[in-house]
Design a protein around this motif. Structure first.
Motif, PDB file in Angstrom:
ATOM      1  N   ALA A  74       0.923  -1.157  -0.102  1.00  0.00           N
ATOM      2  CA  ALA A  74      -0.083  -0.134  -0.050  1.00  0.00           C
ATOM      3  C   ALA A  74       0.902   1.238  -0.091  1.00  0.00           C
ATOM      4  O   ALA A  74       0.559   2.184  -0.596  1.00  0.00           O
ATOM      5  CB  ALA A  74      -0.784  -0.063   1.367  1.00  0.00           C
ATOM      6  N   ALA A  75       1.901   1.300   0.773  1.00  0.00           N
ATOM      7  CA  ALA A  75       2.888   2.413   0.844  1.00  0.00           C
ATOM      8  C   ALA A  75       3.600   2.412  -0.472  1.00  0.00           C
ATOM      9  O   ALA A  75       3.803   3.866  -1.082  1.00  0.00           O
ATOM     10  CB  ALA A  75       3.809   2.186   2.007  1.00  0.00           C
ATOM     11  N   ALA A  76       3.902   1.491  -1.231  1.00  0.00           N
ATOM     12  CA  ALA A  76       4.736   1.590  -2.627  1.00  0.00           C
ATOM     13  C   ALA A  76       3.557   2.176  -3.740  1.00  0.00           C
ATOM     14  O   ALA A  76       3.692   3.105  -4.449  1.00  0.00           O
ATOM     15  CB  ALA A  76       4.939   0.326  -3.220  1.00  0.00           C
ATOM     16  N   ALA A  77       2.118   1.963  -3.462  1.00  0.00           N
ATOM     17  CA  ALA A  77       1.073   2.605  -4.211  1.00  0.00           C
ATOM     18  C   ALA A  77       1.029   4.075  -4.325  1.00  0.00           C
ATOM     19  O   ALA A  77       0.594   4.611  -5.056  1.00  0.00           O
ATOM     20  CB  ALA A  77      -0.016   1.536  -4.147  1.00  0.00           C
ATOM     21  N   LEU A  78       1.588   4.518  -2.943  1.00  0.00           N
ATOM     22  CA  LEU A  78       1.349   6.042  -2.942  1.00  0.00           C
ATOM     23  C   LEU A  78       2.303   6.566  -3.542  1.00  0.00           C
ATOM     24  O   LEU A  78       2.020   7.864  -3.585  1.00  0.00           O
ATOM     25  CB  LEU A  78       1.396   6.218  -1.384  1.00  0.00           C
ATOM     26  N   ALA A  79       3.254   5.968  -4.030  1.00  0.00           N
ATOM     27  CA  ALA A  79       4.301   6.661  -4.712  1.00  0.00           C
ATOM     28  C   ALA A  79       4.122   7.096  -6.278  1.00  0.00           C
ATOM     29  O   ALA A  79       4.525   7.929  -7.000  1.00  0.00           O
ATOM     30  CB  ALA A  79       5.578   6.000  -4.804  1.00  0.00           C
ATOM     31  N   ASP A  80       2.808   6.273  -6.684  1.00  0.00           N
ATOM     32  CA  ASP A  80       2.506   6.714  -7.975  1.00  0.00           C
ATOM     33  C   ASP A  80       1.674   7.661  -8.509  1.00  0.00           C
ATOM     34  O   ASP A  80       0.825   8.213  -7.754  1.00  0.00           O
ATOM     35  CB  ASP A  80       1.661   5.355  -8.286  1.00  0.00           C
ATOM     36  N   THR A  81       2.292   8.527  -9.268  1.00  0.00           N
ATOM     37  CA  THR A  81       1.436   9.636  -9.557  1.00  0.00           C
ATOM     38  C   THR A  81       1.040   9.609 -11.259  1.00  0.00           C
ATOM     39  O   THR A  81       0.532  10.962 -11.851  1.00  0.00           O
ATOM     40  CB  THR A  81       2.377  11.026  -9.603  1.00  0.00           C
ATOM     41  N   GLY A  82       0.784   8.619 -11.756  1.00  0.00           N
ATOM     42  CA  GLY A  82       0.294   8.440 -12.972  1.00  0.00           C
ATOM     43  C   GLY A  82      -1.282   8.380 -13.274  1.00  0.00           C
ATOM     44  O   GLY A  82      -1.974   8.963 -12.345  1.00  0.00           O
ATOM     45  N   PRO A  83      -1.937   8.377 -14.397  1.00  0.00           N
ATOM     46  CA  PRO A  83      -2.911   8.486 -14.748  1.00  0.00           C
ATOM     47  C   PRO A  83      -3.775   7.232 -14.086  1.00  0.00           C
ATOM     48  O   PRO A  83      -3.243   6.193 -14.135  1.00  0.00           O
ATOM     49  CB  PRO A  83      -2.991   8.644 -16.395  1.00  0.00           C
TER      50      PRO A  83
END
Length: 288
Positions: free
Chosen positions: A238-247
């Motif tokens: 879940a923490a890794a997913a917070l890094a994504d800024t894509g569409p």
């Protein structure tokens, strides 16, 4: 290179299985409902990161995976995160902090990644702040020991927490200045800041420390830090997913490949989740 290509093609086959959801695959996973398969059928973008793909393996495996997806007519976009093994740290670093600084920790089975994030000053209510810098310190030893060891007794669990607390306290002192907020990720599924009762393993064993692990951590750290810290606790995927800024965050999955395979799902509304954007000149630096 040949090994990497085999790895990449197997990753692609896994994604094809998940997104197509054929009858044999559904039968092999009876614990999944139709809702699980419906979710994966809508996924259009997969972002991969983690230490395993950070080097030459990732550079050879990902093109092979994309080739196989294309061979099967898949419209799935497969991207390699630029943050590699630091994906969870960047995600945690995006969490807004009152002081503009946040200590971040990714407690894994093999090692502990940790660092200090700095946010830009609040410029105006319209523009807000952003993640300006993440300084990553050398990895620390994991508190877990042998992953194949028998279930931990109370003394072992207490020793694990003591090692975690000592690292957090040392980083707090090293950070100095205004009190930073804390954000931790652990290799363990969580619900409401507490490991699931069905979870097993190093970090799941910490559930015996109290009825709510996140609450226990705040209280237990109050004495060594001299104050009750602002603390957020996340599953590492879940923490890794917070890094994504894509569409299309609702149709995106983030997969990490390290000691184990993990996954996370970016929030549909990053601002509502308390996430800051990355500054245009965001820097990730590795300290000696």
């Amino acid at each position: 290179v040949s090994v990497a290509r085999v790895f990449g093609r197997r990753l692609a086959y896994l994604l094809l299985m998940l997104t197509h959801g054929g009858a044999p695959n559904r039968a092999a996973r009876p614990e999944w409902s139709d809702a699980h398969w419906a979710f994966w059928a809508e996924v259009r973008r997969v972002v991969v990161g983690g230490g395993l793909l950070a080097g030459a393996l990732g550079r050879a495996a990902l093109p092979a995976a994309r080739e196989l997806l294309a061979e099967h007519g898949s419209a799935l976009s497969l991207e390699h995160s630029p943050f590699g093994p630091h994906l969870a740290l960047v995600g945690l670093a995006r969490l807004a902090a009152p002081s503009g600084r946040r200590l971040v920790f990714d407690f894994g089975q093999t090692a502990v990644k940790h660092g200090l994030a700095r946010h830009t000053a609040l410029r105006s209510p319209e523009t807000g702040s952003a993640l300006a810098e993440l300084k990553v310190w050398p990895a620390a030893p994991t508190p877990c020991g042998d992953p194949e060891a028998p279930a931990a007794d109370e003394g072992t669990v207490r020793a694990r927490w003591a090692a975690m607390s000592a690292l957090i306290s040392a980083d707090w002192r090293q950070a100095g200045g205004p009190a930073p907020a804390l954000a931790l990720s652990v290799a363990c599924y969580l619900s409401g800041g507490h490991p699931s009762p069905a979870e097993r393993g190093c970090y799941a064993s910490l559930q015996s420390l109290g009825p709510n692990l996140a609450g226990f951590m705040r209280q237990a750290l109050a004495e060594p830090l001299g104050q009750t810290p602002a603390l957020a606790l996340y599953h590492d995927g879940a923490a890794a997913a917070l890094a994504d800024t894509g569409p299309e965050p609702a149709r995106t999955v983030v997969i990490t490949l390290g000691t184990a395979l993990g996954s996370g799902f970016p929030p549909e509304d990053p601002a509502a989740a308390g996430l800051l954007p990355l500054a245009a000149d965001f820097r990730l630096t590795l300290a000696d």
